[in-house]
Design a protein around this motif. Sequence first.
Motif, PDB file in Angstrom:
ATOM      1  N   VAL A  24       4.499 -19.098 -12.419  1.00 42.01           N
ATOM      2  CA  VAL A  24       4.317 -17.654 -12.234  1.00 42.01           C
ATOM      3  C   VAL A  24       4.994 -16.947 -13.395  1.00 42.01           C
ATOM      4  CG1 VAL A  24       4.717 -15.684 -10.713  1.00 42.01           C
ATOM      5  CG2 VAL A  24       4.296 -17.964  -9.737  1.00 42.01           C
ATOM      6  N   VAL A  25       4.222 -16.139 -14.113  1.00 40.83           N
ATOM      7  CA  VAL A  25       4.730 -15.484 -15.314  1.00 40.83           C
ATOM      8  C   VAL A  25       4.529 -13.976 -15.209  1.00 40.83           C
ATOM      9  CG1 VAL A  25       4.375 -17.506 -16.762  1.00 40.83           C
ATOM     10  CG2 VAL A  25       2.540 -15.821 -16.527  1.00 40.83           C
TER      11      VAL A  25
ATOM     12  N   ASP B  38       2.428  -8.565 -11.848  1.00 42.00           N
ATOM     13  CA  ASP B  38       2.610  -7.225 -12.422  1.00 42.00           C
ATOM     14  C   ASP B  38       4.070  -6.856 -12.662  1.00 42.00           C
ATOM     15  OD1 ASP B  38       3.113  -7.161  -9.701  1.00 42.00           O
ATOM     16  OD2 ASP B  38       2.036  -5.298  -9.328  1.00 42.00           O
ATOM     17  N   GLY B  39       4.952  -7.840 -12.715  1.00 41.31           N
ATOM     18  CA  GLY B  39       6.347  -7.628 -13.084  1.00 41.31           C
ATOM     19  C   GLY B  39       6.751  -8.649 -14.110  1.00 41.31           C
ATOM     20  N   GLY B  40       7.952  -9.210 -13.937  1.00 37.36           N
ATOM     21  CA  GLY B  40       8.386 -10.240 -14.863  1.00 37.36           C
ATOM     22  C   GLY B  40       9.850 -10.119 -15.204  1.00 37.36           C
ATOM     23  N   MET B  41      10.183 -10.400 -16.466  1.00 36.87           N
ATOM     24  CA  MET B  41      11.578 -10.442 -16.876  1.00 36.87           C
ATOM     25  C   MET B  41      12.255  -9.080 -16.813  1.00 36.87           C
ATOM     26  SD  MET B  41      10.941 -11.075 -20.958  1.00 36.87           S
ATOM     27  CE  MET B  41      12.668 -11.052 -21.420  1.00 36.87           C
ATOM     28  N   SER B  42      11.517  -8.007 -16.690  1.00 38.38           N
ATOM     29  CA  SER B  42      12.140  -6.685 -16.538  1.00 38.38           C
ATOM     30  C   SER B  42      12.700  -6.491 -15.136  1.00 38.38           C
ATOM     31  CB  SER B  42      11.148  -5.569 -16.867  1.00 38.38           C
ATOM     32  OG  SER B  42      10.023  -5.639 -16.024  1.00 38.38           O
ATOM     33  N   ASP B  43      12.180  -7.189 -14.141  1.00 42.23           N
ATOM     34  CA  ASP B  43      12.746  -7.085 -12.790  1.00 42.23           C
ATOM     35  C   ASP B  43      13.480  -8.347 -12.367  1.00 42.23           C
ATOM     36  OD1 ASP B  43      10.754  -8.851 -11.224  1.00 42.23           O
ATOM     37  OD2 ASP B  43       9.420  -7.396 -12.143  1.00 42.23           O
TER      38      ASP B  43
ATOM     39  N   GLU C  68       0.822  -1.207   0.000  1.00 45.58           N
ATOM     40  CA  GLU C  68       0.000   0.000   0.000  1.00 45.58           C
ATOM     41  C   GLU C  68       0.856   1.258   0.000  1.00 45.58           C
ATOM     42  OE1 GLU C  68      -3.579   2.123   2.631  1.00 45.58           O
ATOM     43  OE2 GLU C  68      -2.738   0.188   3.247  1.00 45.58           O
ATOM     44  N   GLN C  69       1.954   1.242   0.754  1.00 45.69           N
ATOM     45  CA  GLN C  69       2.794   2.442   0.851  1.00 45.69           C
ATOM     46  C   GLN C  69       3.724   2.612  -0.343  1.00 45.69           C
ATOM     47  OE1 GLN C  69       5.111   2.666   4.455  1.00 45.69           O
ATOM     48  NE2 GLN C  69       6.034   4.635   3.927  1.00 45.69           N
ATOM     49  N   PHE C  70       4.275   1.500  -0.845  1.00 50.23           N
ATOM     50  CA  PHE C  70       5.336   1.611  -1.855  1.00 50.23           C
ATOM     51  C   PHE C  70       4.970   1.044  -3.213  1.00 50.23           C
ATOM     52  CE2 PHE C  70       7.506   1.267   2.316  1.00 50.23           C
ATOM     53  CZ  PHE C  70       8.128   2.508   2.333  1.00 50.23           C
ATOM     54  N   GLY C  71       3.834   0.347  -3.319  1.00 53.01           N
ATOM     55  CA  GLY C  71       3.422  -0.226  -4.592  1.00 53.01           C
ATOM     56  C   GLY C  71       4.107  -1.546  -4.886  1.00 53.01           C
ATOM     57  N   THR C  72       3.692  -2.169  -5.981  1.00 52.92           N
ATOM     58  CA  THR C  72       4.294  -3.411  -6.460  1.00 52.92           C
ATOM     59  C   THR C  72       4.545  -3.278  -7.955  1.00 52.92           C
ATOM     60  OG1 THR C  72       2.119  -4.412  -6.869  1.00 52.92           O
ATOM     61  CG2 THR C  72       3.151  -4.878  -4.741  1.00 52.92           C
ATOM     62  N   PRO C  73       5.478  -4.045  -8.503  1.00 52.96           N
ATOM     63  CA  PRO C  73       6.431  -4.926  -7.837  1.00 52.96           C
ATOM     64  C   PRO C  73       7.348  -4.131  -6.902  1.00 52.96           C
ATOM     65  CG  PRO C  73       6.443  -5.302 -10.208  1.00 52.96           C
ATOM     66  CD  PRO C  73       5.691  -4.035  -9.965  1.00 52.96           C
ATOM     67  N   LEU C  74       7.862  -4.829  -5.893  1.00 57.85           N
ATOM     68  CA  LEU C  74       8.666  -4.150  -4.881  1.00 57.85           C
ATOM     69  C   LEU C  74       9.732  -5.102  -4.376  1.00 57.85           C
ATOM     70  CD1 LEU C  74       8.914  -1.597  -3.022  1.00 57.85           C
ATOM     71  CD2 LEU C  74       7.462  -2.842  -1.388  1.00 57.85           C
ATOM     72  N   PHE C  75      10.983  -4.634  -4.364  1.00 56.01           N
ATOM     73  CA  PHE C  75      12.056  -5.378  -3.709  1.00 56.01           C
ATOM     74  C   PHE C  75      12.075  -4.977  -2.240  1.00 56.01           C
ATOM     75  CE2 PHE C  75      13.665  -5.353  -8.122  1.00 56.01           C
ATOM     76  CZ  PHE C  75      13.931  -6.702  -8.294  1.00 56.01           C
ATOM     77  N   VAL C  76      11.918  -5.971  -1.363  1.00 56.73           N
ATOM     78  CA  VAL C  76      11.874  -5.731   0.080  1.00 56.73           C
ATOM     79  C   VAL C  76      13.141  -6.329   0.691  1.00 56.73           C
ATOM     80  CG1 VAL C  76      10.570  -6.020   2.203  1.00 56.73           C
ATOM     81  CG2 VAL C  76       9.364  -5.863   0.000  1.00 56.73           C
TER      82      VAL C  76
ATOM     83  N   THR D  22      10.945 -10.324  -3.595  1.00 56.04           N
ATOM     84  CA  THR D  22      10.172  -9.450  -4.482  1.00 56.04           C
ATOM     85  C   THR D  22       8.697  -9.685  -4.234  1.00 56.04           C
ATOM     86  OG1 THR D  22      11.912  -9.640  -6.144  1.00 56.04           O
ATOM     87  CG2 THR D  22       9.829  -8.671  -6.847  1.00 56.04           C
ATOM     88  N   LEU D  23       7.964  -8.603  -4.082  1.00 57.04           N
ATOM     89  CA  LEU D  23       6.533  -8.647  -3.819  1.00 57.04           C
ATOM     90  C   LEU D  23       5.781  -8.270  -5.080  1.00 57.04           C
ATOM     91  CD1 LEU D  23       4.505  -9.109  -1.479  1.00 57.04           C
ATOM     92  CD2 LEU D  23       4.564  -6.641  -1.094  1.00 57.04           C
ATOM     93  N   TYR D  24       4.894  -9.153  -5.524  1.00 57.42           N
ATOM     94  CA  TYR D  24       4.092  -8.930  -6.725  1.00 57.42           C
ATOM     95  C   TYR D  24       2.607  -8.982  -6.383  1.00 57.42           C
ATOM     96  CZ  TYR D  24       8.295 -10.405  -9.407  1.00 57.42           C
ATOM     97  OH  TYR D  24       9.547 -10.543  -9.942  1.00 57.42           O
ATOM     98  N   GLU D  25       1.810  -8.354  -7.256  1.00 56.39           N
ATOM     99  CA  GLU D  25       0.357  -8.517  -7.183  1.00 56.39           C
ATOM    100  C   GLU D  25      -0.101  -9.401  -8.326  1.00 56.39           C
ATOM    101  OE1 GLU D  25      -3.618  -5.839  -7.869  1.00 56.39           O
ATOM    102  OE2 GLU D  25      -2.133  -5.035  -6.465  1.00 56.39           O
ATOM    103  N   VAL D  26      -0.984 -10.341  -8.006  1.00 57.11           N
ATOM    104  CA  VAL D  26      -1.520 -11.259  -9.006  1.00 57.11           C
ATOM    105  C   VAL D  26      -2.534 -10.543  -9.881  1.00 57.11           C
ATOM    106  CG1 VAL D  26      -2.876 -13.370  -9.351  1.00 57.11           C
ATOM    107  CG2 VAL D  26      -1.111 -13.286  -7.563  1.00 57.11           C
TER     108      VAL D  26
END
Length: 473
Positions: free
Chosen positions: A395-396, A361-366, A49-57, A333-337
């Motif tokens: 997971v794609v 909401d990410g993928g090969m770019s991250d 909620e604070q930082f959005g996704t995808p997110l490296f934690v 890495t935190l993603y949203e489905v």
Amino acid sequence: MTASPLAPAWLDHPENVNTLRPVQWAAGVARTAHGELAMQGIPVSALAEQFGTPLFVLDENDFRARAAGFKTAFDDAFRGLCGGVDVYYAGKAFLCTEVARWVGAEGLRLDTCSGGELAVAAAAGVPGADLSLHGNNKSVAEITRAIQMGVGRIVVDSLDELERVIRTADSLGQRANVMLRITPGVHASTHEAIATAHEDQKFGLSILADPSGTSPALAAVDRALAAANVNLLGLHAHIGSQIFEAEGFAMVARTMLGILAQIRELHGVELGELDLGGGYGIAYTEQDHPSTPAKLAAQMAGVVQEQCALLEIACPRISIEPGRAIAGPSTFTLYEVGVRKDVQVEDEAGALHPRRYISVDGGMSDNPRPVLYDAQYTAVLAGRMTQNDAIISRVVGKHCESGDIVVKDVYLPEDVTAGDLLAVPATGAYCWALSSNYNYLTRPAVVAVRDGQARLIVRRETEADLLARDMGV
């Protein structure tokens, strides 16, 4: 529920799909009383909620502890042989100014591979003497910057590059501290794309004789010792990455110490330093069983001590270069489905079996590592617990590539649906560092959590960032 015939042999069907395997996660990761994944007590829903996704934690406490652990373990093992070990954090794994400061605070030095990484180190205030510069094709500008910064060592990769360093040092009227990267001919047990010590690849000076009868490695030693503005410190070797067996490191230590003995015989000089590289493996999936810094250090120290005694040479000052083993497990890495779909896959006997595709909401770019060299990861349902059965899933990402796969094979709950959060562990190394803007996706933010407090250390890119270099705008 039984295992899927589509699952690889090493992937077991989980008894409890909510269970975390500690070796794959940072120390600060656990599930809350309500079942949500949390980093040092901060639920992933709050981070999203604070930082959005995808997110490296990133667990800063864990990162620092791993860095300090390498320094302590290797110092303890080698103190009686050479007074301790110089540990260089391999910045290519993941680097920003905060990370550069952390490793310095924990007693480590920093290994860089480009002018850009040198710039990050300078911005972080890292002393030049605590830096090394790697790379197989350093530009004159990069070599110049390194010499002017007083970089502790330039790791020279070829005879051509050695001449470039000599010319640059001469033009500046300064001495260049040099190590020679040797190709020891050790075939590491890892993927071909990340094995770096065999002959047929771009790195290092071969110990094999060329048609003239002289090895490039020994020719480079001759040239470096004769150059007025070169301070030849010693030798360097690196056998690859994601290596679990200690024998590979033992083999390279024996080979390199033998070369040091040969140099003493030829030149009457005992070079004072030997870098044995890095590449220590981590746990990405349940098939991975990494060693510990203490075990690695003890095994390597034993080989070095034995070989030095056999060759009747003084033990050189040893250095190592862990990167993945520090950064990798510290981060998830935190993603949203988004969407999901089920397909039927035919086996060799013609029978059909279901596989679920879960898009995030990410993928090969991250995380391009699965595309680059079939890297394996795992994933868990992060935002909640479930009592549903686990089904074989893939997971794609959201890129326009069929190979855009984040996790090739994983058992995930049957009820994973749009809006759920998934976490992929062990993404701290070579994920953000290799990230791109393919399909004009913005690169994710990196959030560091220390003592239960989260803060941005790398902000998320914006579309304005993407357009900033487009001269047609």
